[in-house]
Design an enzyme around this catalytic site. Structure first.
Site: not given
Ligand code: 5RP
Length: 221
Positions: A82, A85, A96, A104
């Site tokens: 995963d 941010d 999130g 998640e």
């Molecule tokens: C979704 C998340 C994502 O992992 C997080 O927002 C990162 O996203 P991105 O890969 O688009 O930067 O927590 O709920």
């Protein structure tokens, strides 16, 4: 592909090395994970399927012919991939931004290894510059927001957004999170909170950061 996207792609490619011998994996949500899902398509004959963290990820997996499995029937997972941010040096995460934090966090907790993939811009000394998402039961939104003001934050309702679980999200600005585990527990304890986007009680085990010069691997010490 812009340069940040290219770094996300590099991190996603590096995650493929963790799939050897894996039959069922957990798949997160977001633009970095979307790169990973594209790459996963070439592995689909080697895996039984994936447990998905969101409706969006489910659609992408299915479109590529990757079976989506129910966590209730597959039991604990070997690995979860995963994004995040923000990531601090203890591999604690703020997540999130894409609104999928509850599923998640469930999959992260049910997985023996959590591999986080991200571009290097996500790496920070302290969590909290990115607004902290909290999924709340709709009737508790204002109550939870008031509790967050007491904790020094500036809550903002993600108006019009409904999570895959039918709940709402508050994004809390102005928090400097020096004690992630304590703050995660404190916010978890507020009635009406479904999930807070601090992943410190269950941090990542490995972080793969896409950088201009390659992929930096961080592991829990
Ligand atoms: C979704 C998340 C994502 O992992 C997080 O927002 C990162 O996203 P991105 O890969 O688009 O930067 O927590 O709920």
């Amino acid at each position: 592909m812009n340069s940040q996207d290219a770094l996300k792609r590099k991190a996603a490619e590096a995650a493929l090395q963790y799939l050897d011998g894996i039959s069922v994996l957990g798949v997160g949500t977001g633009s970095t994970v979307n790169h990973f899902i594209e790459l996963l398509a070439s592995f689909k004959s080697k895996i039984e399927g994936a447990v998905s963290s969101s409706e969006g990820t489910t659609q992408r997996l299915k479109k590529l012919g990757i079976p989506v499995l129910d966590l209730n029937t597959v039991g604990d997972l070997e690995i979860y991939i995963d994004g995040a941010d923000e990531i601090n040096p203890n591999l604690q995460l703020l997540k999130g931004g894409g609104g999928a934090l509850t599923r998640e966090k469930i999959i992260a907790a049910a997985s023996r290894k959590f591999v986080c993939i991200a571009d290097e811009g996500k790496y920070v000394d302290y969590l909290g510059r990115f607004p902290l998402p909290i999924e709340v039961i709709p009737m508790a939104r204002s109550f939870v927001a008031r509790q967050m003001v007491k904790l020094g934050g500036k809550p903002q309702w993600r108006e019009g957004y409904v999570t895959d679980n039918g709940n709402q999200i508050i994004d809390v600005h102005n928090l400097e999170i020096f004690k992630p585990i304590e703050l995660e527990q404190t916010i978890n304890d507020i009635p009406g909170v479904v999930t807070v986007g601090i992943f410190a009680l269950r941090p990542a085990d490995v972080v793969l950061l896409g950088t201009e010069t390659g992929v930096r691997t961080l592991t829990a010490s």
